[in-house]
Design an enzyme around this catalytic site. Structure first.
Site, mmCIF file in Angstrom:
data_model
loop_
_atom_site.group_PDB
_atom_site.id
_atom_site.type_symbol
_atom_site.label_atom_id
_atom_site.label_comp_id
_atom_site.label_asym_id
_atom_site.label_seq_id
_atom_site.Cartn_x
_atom_site.Cartn_y
_atom_site.Cartn_z
ATOM 1 C CD GLU A 114 25.782 66.893 76.870
ATOM 2 O OE1 GLU A 114 25.507 67.887 77.546
ATOM 3 O OE2 GLU A 114 25.892 66.911 75.638
ATOM 4 C CB CYS A 137 27.199 71.530 80.804
ATOM 5 S SG CYS A 137 27.934 71.200 79.203
ATOM 6 N NE ARG A 194 30.721 85.703 66.639
ATOM 7 C CZ ARG A 194 31.771 86.068 67.354
ATOM 8 N NH1 ARG A 194 31.619 86.391 68.616
ATOM 9 N NH2 ARG A 194 32.971 86.102 66.827
ATOM 10 C CG HIS A 224 29.501 75.032 82.670
ATOM 11 N ND1 HIS A 224 30.032 73.767 82.749
ATOM 12 C CD2 HIS A 224 29.183 75.229 81.359
ATOM 13 C CE1 HIS A 224 30.021 73.213 81.549
ATOM 14 N NE2 HIS A 224 29.518 74.076 80.686
#
Lengths: 349, 129
Positions: free
Chosen positions: A80, A112, A199, A234
């Site tokens: 990205e 990602c 969150r 990840h």
């Protein structure tokens, strides 16, 4: 048999410690280190970007694979932080590594997980018999706004994987993807820094997708967590992958080798691929590795990978991830860091 | 640098491709049209090794404006393992880490950013091994 015939990772030398970022913003460094399980992160040099990182990682992958780069039929780079808005990073990379011009090139973007996407598509081409070798790369020089929580984690680095059918070092046994429209993190055209939904990036986004992809591939393969020596999830911070792995039934010991985030930060598209590379660096024949990526927006690609006898033959043919993390580090203070990341406006030339 | 010239120099800047005279064997980097040893005009491509040693170097304290953010940096003449010499910037290392005889490796880096509308320029720099 189809899978990885060579892999390579590149870790920049520059670092900034959590204390130096927290100190700049009057934040509690100990709380951030505890909350993120992070010590420091990598920073790209002034002359490094996604293209140079991709070239370095790809050259290491070629050294391990021992192939003629002209036999690489595709080059996909997930990132990205492609340096150009219009002009694929892959065009520079194939000329630098000596591949092409008989080569299909594309830049991928999926937050990602763009690197895992690049691996997935390169692997699929090879599996279909369309080409002899395919190159999939995940690399980033991630952005995080000054003072934002992302600034503590957004880092730089990347990994490259050459897929093929001959001399496979790690067979890709199963793949599975899980994707939905979940707006947890984004960057609109023209914006310099990404935005995130606080969150909301946790349970509905990261944990739902990573958990679903992991459970999905385990169900489809009929394998159980105890069948794996390594598991990689990840790494947006130190805590998330450990929690996701534990929930899926994996132990800290299985996750430790691929858990590079505490010393590296979140390399975005390079994150889970670099965790995988770290496992391949030390794997033994017969070892099973589970990898689950995550890209905001949101989706996860899972891979089940089984190492062959060849894996140990080529491990020492290029620098290993953890050696690069340990050696030659140059720590920057916050002032140097913002200059290196282009976060301050200089006089026009 | 204009795009056509940049494009023309990609083989030497990206892949260290030199010209080896088929008449006398002299290796020229960057490649030339006429061999300075024998006057020959036929060459074959010779890929240079990426490792070598610093033959001589200097620290740049007051650079051209576009390299100002990188100062101080070292420029070096590097002698590669096959004896070919080239000039390049030494990346990353503080000046006191680079001296005559320092072992280096050529790596792929961004050489110039230019202005926002210009083509990015890539090529080789040395890093201390």
């Amino acid at each position: 048999m189809h899978g990885i015939v060579g892999w390579g990772s590149y870790v920049p030398r520059f670092r900034i410690k959590v204390e130096d970022i927290a100190g700049q913003w009057g934040a509690d460094a100990a709380a951030f280190k505890r909350g993120l399980l992070l010590e420091e992160k990598t920073v790209p040099g002034l002359d490094e970007d996604t293209i140079t990182i991709s070239v370095a990682a790809a050259r290491y992958a070629i050294a391990r694979a021992g192939i003629d780069p002209k036999d690489i039929g595709c080059c996909y780079i997930g990132s990205e932080s492609h340096p150009y808005a219009v002009k694929p990073s892959g065009t520079v990379v194939i000329d630098a590594i000596g591949a092409g011009p008989d080569c299909h090139v594309a830049d991928f973007e999926f937050a990602c997980k763009a690197g895992a996407e690049a691996m997935y598509v390169a692997y699929s081409h090879v599996k279909s018999g369309e080409m002899k070798y395919g190159l999939g790369i995940g690399a980033d020089t991630s952005q995080g706004a000054p003072g934002d929580a992302l600034e503590y984690t957004a880092s730089a680095g990347g990994s490259a994987f050459i897929m093929g059918a001959d001399n496979v070092a790690a067979e890709i046994v199963h793949t599975y993807s899980f994707t939905s429209d979940t707006p947890d993190f984004w960057r609109r055209e023209g914006e310099f820094y990404p935005r995130h939904a606080g969150r909301f990036t946790g349970d509905p986004a990261y944990f739902h997708h990573v958990g679903s992809a992991t459970n999905g591939i385990l169900e489809r393969s009929g394998m159980k967590p105890e069948d794996f020596r390594f598991a990689v999830f990840h790494m947006p911070n130190g805590k998330f992958p450990l929690r996701a792995g534990k929930k899926a039934g994996f132990t800290r010991e299985q996750m430790e080798q691929g858990w590079v985030v505490n010393l590296m930060g979140n390399t975005y598209s390079g994150s889970s691929p670099t965790g995988l590379a770290s496992c391949l660096d030390v794997a033994k024949p017969g070892d099973n590795i589970l990898v689950t990526s995550f890209g905001s927006g949101a989706g996860s690609d899972s891979f089940i990978i089984r190492c062959t006898d060849r894996v140990t033959e080529i491990q020492d043919k290029a620098p290993k991830v953890r050696d690069q993390l340990a050696k030659g580090r140059i720590h920057l203070d916050y002032g140097k860091y913002v200059a290196y990341r282009g976060k301050i406006r200089m006089n026009q030339l | 640098m204009l795009s056509p010239r940049y494009h023309r120099e990609i083989p030497q800047r990206y892949r260290l491709e030199a010209g080896k005279c088929t008449g006398c064997g002299k290796i020229h980097f960057p490649p030339r049209s006429v061999c300075k040893e024998c006057g020959g005009r036929a060459f074959e491509m010779e890929k240079l090794p990426s490792k070598g040693k610093v033959l001589t170097c200097t620290t740049v304290e007051i650079p051209p404006a576009e390299f100002d953010d990188q100062k101080p940096y070292v420029n070096a003449i590097v002698e590669l393992e096959n004896g070919v010499r080239l000039t390049c910037m030494v990346a990353e290392a503080p000046p006191d880490e680079v001296d005559v005889g320092t072992e280096v490796e050529l790596v792929f880096r961004r050489l110039r950013c230019g202005r926002e509308w210009e083509v990015l320029q890539y090529g080789y720099k040395a890093v201390v091994v």
